[in-house]
Design a protein around this motif. Structure first.
Motif, PDB file in Angstrom:
ATOM      1  N   THR A  22       0.800  -1.177  -0.019  1.00 51.10           N
ATOM      2  CA  THR A  22      -0.060  -0.121  -0.063  1.00 51.10           C
ATOM      3  C   THR A  22       0.659   1.453   0.044  1.00 51.10           C
ATOM      4  OG1 THR A  22      -1.848  -1.284   1.324  1.00 51.10           O
ATOM      5  CG2 THR A  22      -1.862   1.199   1.178  1.00 51.10           C
ATOM      6  N   TRP A  33       1.361   9.853   3.256  1.00 58.72           N
ATOM      7  CA  TRP A  33       0.875   9.043   4.080  1.00 58.72           C
ATOM      8  C   TRP A  33       1.790   9.047   5.479  1.00 58.72           C
ATOM      9  CZ3 TRP A  33       4.460   5.305   5.715  1.00 58.72           C
ATOM     10  CH2 TRP A  33       5.508   5.258   4.763  1.00 58.72           C
ATOM     11  N   MET A  57      -6.915   4.689   7.025  1.00 61.79           N
ATOM     12  CA  MET A  57      -6.740   3.454   6.604  1.00 61.79           C
ATOM     13  C   MET A  57      -6.575   2.564   7.945  1.00 61.79           C
ATOM     14  SD  MET A  57      -4.547   1.637   3.876  1.00 61.79           S
ATOM     15  CE  MET A  57      -5.477   1.441   2.424  1.00 61.79           C
ATOM     16  N   THR A  58      -7.490   1.780   8.386  1.00 58.46           N
ATOM     17  CA  THR A  58      -7.426   0.852   9.375  1.00 58.46           C
ATOM     18  C   THR A  58      -8.135  -0.136   9.426  1.00 58.46           C
ATOM     19  OG1 THR A  58      -7.335   1.006  11.722  1.00 58.46           O
ATOM     20  CG2 THR A  58      -9.125   2.161  10.857  1.00 58.46           C
ATOM     21  N   ASP A  59      -7.869  -1.306  10.185  1.00 47.94           N
ATOM     22  CA  ASP A  59      -8.811  -2.622  10.242  1.00 47.94           C
ATOM     23  C   ASP A  59      -9.453  -2.389  11.535  1.00 47.94           C
ATOM     24  OD1 ASP A  59      -6.583  -2.899  11.985  1.00 47.94           O
ATOM     25  OD2 ASP A  59      -6.012  -4.916  11.040  1.00 47.94           O
ATOM     26  N   LEU A  72     -10.990   3.814   5.041  1.00 40.11           N
ATOM     27  CA  LEU A  72     -10.720   2.947   4.011  1.00 40.11           C
ATOM     28  C   LEU A  72     -10.318   1.345   4.693  1.00 40.11           C
ATOM     29  CD1 LEU A  72      -8.230   5.030   1.926  1.00 40.11           C
ATOM     30  CD2 LEU A  72     -10.761   4.688   1.668  1.00 40.11           C
TER      31      LEU A  72
END
Length: 72
Positions: A22, A33, A57-59, A72
């Motif tokens: 990524t 980023w 952007m993370t889980d 995202l």
């Protein structure tokens, strides 16, 4: 402009398998980023809400609880 790793994880912790890929994609498209220590969702959500960053952007779904607008 490339990204920056700020207070990254220690060497003994594994990075998610998609991280480096990524980062390379973002660098290719000249998208800035940042990579910060774990549990940064509150700060990132605040930055997203203030318009300082476009997305997070993370889980980890905690970012929604902290007011993240684009995840995202």
């Amino acid at each position: 402009m490339s990204g920056a790793e700020v207070g990254t994880k220690g060497d003994n912790e594994k990075t998610h398998w998609m991280t480096k890929l990524t980062q390379r994609i973002l660098d290719t498209f000249d998208i800035q980023w940042f990579m910060v220590k774990a549990e940064a969702e509150a700060k990132l959500a605040a930055m997203n809400g203030a318009g300082m960053i476009d997305a997070v952007m993370t889980d980890d779904s905690d970012v929604f609880a902290f007011g993240g607008r684009l995840v995202l």
